[in-house]
Write an enzyme that holds these catalytic residues in place. Sequence first.
Site, PDB file in Angstrom:
ATOM      1  N   SER A 104      29.560  84.289  -8.042  1.00 27.45           N
ATOM      2  CA  SER A 104      28.861  85.445  -7.507  1.00 27.45           C
ATOM      3  C   SER A 104      29.710  86.271  -6.548  1.00 27.45           C
ATOM      4  CB  SER A 104      27.556  84.986  -6.857  1.00 27.45           C
ATOM      5  OG  SER A 104      26.785  86.094  -6.518  1.00 27.45           O
ATOM      6  N   HIS A 105      29.244  86.383  -5.314  1.00 29.81           N
ATOM      7  CA  HIS A 105      29.904  87.228  -4.323  1.00 29.81           C
ATOM      8  C   HIS A 105      31.047  86.502  -3.613  1.00 29.81           C
ATOM      9  CE1 HIS A 105      26.840  84.736  -2.641  1.00 29.81           C
ATOM     10  NE2 HIS A 105      27.449  84.801  -1.476  1.00 29.81           N
ATOM     11  N   ASP A 134      27.884  93.133  -6.906  1.00 31.81           N
ATOM     12  CA  ASP A 134      28.739  92.019  -6.492  1.00 31.81           C
ATOM     13  C   ASP A 134      29.557  91.450  -7.640  1.00 31.81           C
ATOM     14  OD1 ASP A 134      26.646  90.859  -7.887  1.00 31.81           O
ATOM     15  OD2 ASP A 134      26.750  89.006  -6.727  1.00 31.81           O
ATOM     16  N   ASP A 164      29.258  89.107  -9.889  1.00 29.59           N
ATOM     17  CA  ASP A 164      28.678  88.896 -11.221  1.00 29.59           C
ATOM     18  C   ASP A 164      27.576  89.901 -11.562  1.00 29.59           C
ATOM     19  OD1 ASP A 164      27.010  87.754  -9.292  1.00 29.59           O
ATOM     20  OD2 ASP A 164      26.220  86.260 -10.678  1.00 29.59           O
ATOM     21  N   ASP A 181      24.686  90.800 -10.108  1.00 33.27           N
ATOM     22  CA  ASP A 181      23.239  90.643  -9.902  1.00 33.27           C
ATOM     23  C   ASP A 181      22.762  91.159  -8.539  1.00 33.27           C
ATOM     24  OD1 ASP A 181      24.363  88.581  -8.471  1.00 33.27           O
ATOM     25  OD2 ASP A 181      23.235  86.971  -9.456  1.00 33.27           O
ATOM     26  N   ARG A 182      23.692  91.375  -7.608  1.00 32.48           N
ATOM     27  CA  ARG A 182      23.276  91.912  -6.307  1.00 32.48           C
ATOM     28  C   ARG A 182      23.474  93.420  -6.268  1.00 32.48           C
ATOM     29  NH1 ARG A 182      24.895  87.896  -1.453  1.00 32.48           N
ATOM     30  NH2 ARG A 182      24.182  85.985  -2.437  1.00 32.48           N
ATOM     31  N   LYS A 189      18.285  88.428 -11.031  1.00 34.28           N
ATOM     32  CA  LYS A 189      18.303  89.685 -10.299  1.00 34.28           C
ATOM     33  C   LYS A 189      19.330  90.595 -10.959  1.00 34.28           C
ATOM     34  CE  LYS A 189      21.059  87.727  -6.499  1.00 34.28           C
ATOM     35  NZ  LYS A 189      21.169  86.286  -6.762  1.00 34.28           N
TER      36      LYS A 189
HETATM   37  C1  G16 Z   1      22.268  83.198  -4.881  1.00 36.21           C
HETATM   38  C2  G16 Z   1      20.872  83.008  -5.358  1.00 36.21           C
HETATM   39  C3  G16 Z   1      19.929  83.843  -4.547  1.00 36.21           C
HETATM   40  C4  G16 Z   1      20.081  83.519  -3.076  1.00 36.21           C
HETATM   41  C5  G16 Z   1      21.518  83.690  -2.671  1.00 36.21           C
HETATM   42  C6  G16 Z   1      21.793  83.238  -1.261  1.00 36.21           C
HETATM   43  O1  G16 Z   1      22.659  84.511  -5.115  1.00 36.21           O
HETATM   44  O2  G16 Z   1      20.748  83.363  -6.720  1.00 36.21           O
HETATM   45  O3  G16 Z   1      18.645  83.586  -4.995  1.00 36.21           O
HETATM   46  O4  G16 Z   1      19.261  84.340  -2.310  1.00 36.21           O
HETATM   47  O5  G16 Z   1      22.354  82.938  -3.493  1.00 36.21           O
HETATM   48  O6  G16 Z   1      21.555  81.873  -1.186  1.00 36.21           O
HETATM   49  P1  G16 Z   1      22.006  81.017   0.068  1.00 36.21           P
HETATM   50  O7  G16 Z   1      21.303  81.649   1.238  1.00 36.21           O
HETATM   51  O8  G16 Z   1      21.550  79.633  -0.237  1.00 36.21           O
HETATM   52  O9  G16 Z   1      23.495  81.164   0.203  1.00 36.21           O
HETATM   53  P2  G16 Z   1      24.040  84.825  -5.814  1.00 36.21           P
HETATM   54  O10 G16 Z   1      24.108  86.314  -5.886  1.00 36.21           O
HETATM   55  O11 G16 Z   1      25.070  84.209  -4.925  1.00 36.21           O
HETATM   56  O12 G16 Z   1      23.961  84.147  -7.146  1.00 36.21           O
END
Ligand code: G16
Length: 547
Positions: free
Chosen positions: A115-116, A281, A283, A285-286, A380
């Site tokens: 992801s990010h 971000d 991937d 989704d953000r 998302k």
């Molecule tokens: C992931 C999850 C999200 C979550 C985020 C932050 O996002 O898919 O649902 O809100 O992590 O999670 P944490 O607070 O546990 O770090 P992404 O965009 O990283 O896949």
Amino acid sequence: MSMQVIRVPTEPFAGQKPGTSGLRKKVRVFRQERYLENFVQAIFDTVSGQQGQTLVLGGDGRYYNDVAIQTILRMAAAAGFARVLVGRDGILSTPAASAVIRKWRAFGGIILSASHNEGGPEGDFGIKYNLANGGPATETFTDAVYRRTQEISEYCLVDAPDVDLARDGETVIGDMVVQVIDPVADYAGLLESLFDFDRIASLLARPDFRMRFDAMHAVTGPYARAILEHRLGAPVGTVIHGIPLPDFNGGHPDPNPVHAAGLVQALADPGSGLSFGAASDGDGDRNMIVGPNFVVSPSDSLAVLAANHALIPAYAGGLAGVARSMPTSCAVDRVAAALGIPCYETPTGWKYFGSLLDAGMATLCGEESSGTGSNHVREKDGLWAVLYWLNILAVRNTPADEIVREHWQRFGRNVYSRHDYEGIDSALADRLIEGLRTRLAGLPGSEVCGQRIAGADDFAYTDPVDGSRSERQGIRILLDDGSRVVFRLSGTGTEGATLRVYLERFVADPGRHAVPTQEALAPLIGLADAVAGIGSITGRLRPDVIT
Ligand code: G16
């Protein structure tokens, strides 16, 4: 001739436990011999009935994506899949993977992404499994995968050369067809069916409207170019940093005011001529939405999208309900109340929205961590949010900042911020959270920094559809006036622990809406430190990231 499956003996690795969103570790951890193979085999051992079925495979193009994909293809053939749909060059954004799984009725999908998180050889890598509904596997499933990783003794693959992923078409390995697909087409078609593209195209053609989309050298570049520039006619150059790079150009592909500071600055500069900015971000989704000199908070964005649903073709018929993660601000709750629809509060993690979306109980979902989405996929979706905003702007002919201010006038403002303390020693972070837990019962009724605590608990959730229970999902401290402080440890980091402190105060009086966020939250920031002992336990005097 039947396919030759090679069985390779292996031994379990400790710590292959999926977090908030799949297994995320340093690249160097994933590169250990058998590490990826063990985890993938654990997934294939946990599913059943995959023989003759289709798997979707792709990732955000980060470092190690290309190597991992070839390994997974050989293992998928050995596991009995009949076909794998893989994005060209191994690319599939997370929401696009979800769309492809759903459209082609695949058995499931494997998405390679952290992801990010940062990329490159010293950065992070990740892998997650999505189910046939296109959504992240449930906690029940990921728990089973973890158990399997702890008892695994062999993994299986077929002997086959690397598949050429640069060209669309089919290759056979073992008894399985590998079909390389256009990573954008299915997804772009789906988004086009939801929004008023003609109207958005007219907005983008206006001389007084200029937008910038920052793809942050990550996966959304090709998607944003295809949709915004090619399909909707935005000028070439609207999408910046549009070529996915394995190390995201050394950056941190997280669309927030810290890591996308350049975009925020550009929108704050009247000389830039920009009226609207957005970013996504690693991937895809953000999302981040930026108006002229104004960053829209993700929690407010969800509320605005819900309040304006009638302007969007796909949602004009009404919303069945909305859902937000617990630490997300309660702004959308007020919209739901006004609309007379239910609002669900789930633990952090998109996987918790899946059952509500599948059951038709929620239409829009969102999280404070820059994620918003709808029932069109089960992830998302960054570009979806951007198009939703563009559709609103096109109909209302009002800048994004004014739309949010008008929203506050009508519903009041849930002033909101998240403070992150990154890379804390895990033992200290655990001590802080455990300390809070043990003091929970004594907090209600007490006064801290002149503020009275009305309630305190550790959030637990029972899924209203399948009855599954998730406990210890975040410590909530509730004040008399409805303000909240929430403490959680992130489930997506790869180094030490990240403490997240979520702060929220409701301000009804429009005369006070312009007070700067951190100033409005100052009493709560003091309370958070006093209650949890952030400074005294961790030695940290200020957060690393404020969103
Ligand atoms: C992931 C999850 C999200 C979550 C985020 C932050 O996002 O898919 O649902 O809100 O992590 O999670 P944490 O607070 O546990 O770090 P992404 O965009 O990283 O896949």
